[in-house]
Design an enzyme around this catalytic site. Structure first.
Site, PDB file in Angstrom:
ATOM      1  N   CYS A  78     133.371  62.903  91.845  1.00 13.94           N
ATOM      2  CA  CYS A  78     133.823  63.177  93.211  1.00 13.94           C
ATOM      3  C   CYS A  78     132.692  62.789  94.154  1.00 13.94           C
ATOM      4  O   CYS A  78     131.589  63.348  94.059  1.00 13.94           O
ATOM      5  CB  CYS A  78     134.142  64.668  93.340  1.00 13.94           C
ATOM      6  SG  CYS A  78     134.554  65.221  95.007  1.00 13.94           S
TER       7      CYS A  78
ATOM      8  N   CYS B  10     135.943  57.333  97.619  1.00 10.41           N
ATOM      9  CA  CYS B  10     136.524  58.596  97.148  1.00 10.41           C
ATOM     10  C   CYS B  10     137.247  58.272  95.854  1.00 10.41           C
ATOM     11  O   CYS B  10     137.974  57.271  95.785  1.00 10.41           O
ATOM     12  CB  CYS B  10     137.489  59.160  98.184  1.00 10.41           C
ATOM     13  SG  CYS B  10     138.479  60.559  97.582  1.00 10.41           S
TER      14      CYS B  10
END
Length: 260
Positions: A77, A188
């Site tokens: 992440c 992302c």
């Protein structure tokens, strides 16, 4: 004891389903390892939270993975890496912790001209880690940070190619289509799941890249360095957990792992 460590799983965590795009690369590059994936979909997206909230959730995720016996951890992440990686490494000194960051360096190296768009969460783009990347590589090329609040929610809902997500991405990218764009960085880990839609919108001449390969190469290097890599010749096991404890989210997780 060393053999037990070699056979122990590698833990992955993300704010939800996005980290599965990184895990998918690990399954491809190191298929003989065992893996545990923890998606925190209950608290997704992390990109709209404060750094303190992100750190707290990241510590909870790592505790979960360590209790499951993880020998190494991948923060799959970008937002959690930016906000929490330093503190996590300081606290868990005995376990390799590998993060992910926007692949700005390779994006700039790919072409001698053209602007680079970095699509990411607001939290990633405002953290010190990204500012350092910009200072290091941004002077060589025009880099356009493009926050995409709302995109994670489409992916968490399994909407990867519907009209709504296409319209969302079109509105985000249209203002830049009159410029010479050489590449787009997916900053992302959720975003690779809509890569095909983005490619259709910007055309085949624009390269779209993410940091998954670099992260897994670093994971492999750290395992070898610590003599922790699996020596098994068989395909490893994969266990998927999610804080939502929803059957649908687990089914979607398995589906996303299989998408190429």
């Amino acid at each position: 004891m060393q053999d037990d460590l070699k056979n122990a799983p590698i833990g992955f965590f993300d704010s939800g389903l996005g980290g599965l795009s990184v895990l998918r690369k690990a399954l491809e590059m190191m298929p003989n390892e065992n893996y545990i994936y923890y998606g925190d979909s209950k608290h997704a997206p992390y990109g709209e939270k404060t750094p303190q909230e992100i750190r707290s959730l990241s510590f909870n995720a790592i505790e979960f993975l360590i209790k499951k016996g993880a020998k190494a951890i991948v923060i799959a992440c970008n937002t959690a890496t930016s906000a929490a990686a330093h503190d996590l490494r300081e606290y868990y000194k005995d376990i390799p912790i590998i993060g992910i960051e926007p692949a700005l360096k390779p994006a700039i190296k790919l072409h001698e001209t053209g602007s680079v768009i970095v699509m990411a969460t607001k939290a990633t783009l405002t953290q010190e880690k990204f500012k350092n990347l910009m200072d290091k590589y941004g002077e060589h090329r025009e880099v356009i940070p493009l926050p995409c609040p709302g995109l994670v929610e489409f992916i968490e809902a399994g909407d990867l190619e519907g009209e709504d997500v296409k319209n969302f991405l079109r509105e985000k990218l249209n203002p830049y289509m009159d410029r010479e764009i050489s590449s787009i960085v997916l900053g992302c880990t959720h975003y690779p799941f809509v890569k095909d839609v983005i490619q259709d919108l910007v055309g085949e001449k624009v390269d779209i890249i993410d940091g998954s390969s670099g992260t897994i190469r670093e994971l492999k290097r750290r395992l070898e360095e610590n003599n922790m890599e699996s020596e098994s010749k068989k395909k490893g096991n994969l266990d998927i957990f999610n804080s939502l404890e929803d059957k649908k989210i687990l089914e979607l997780s398995k589906k996303l792992i299989e998408i190429k």
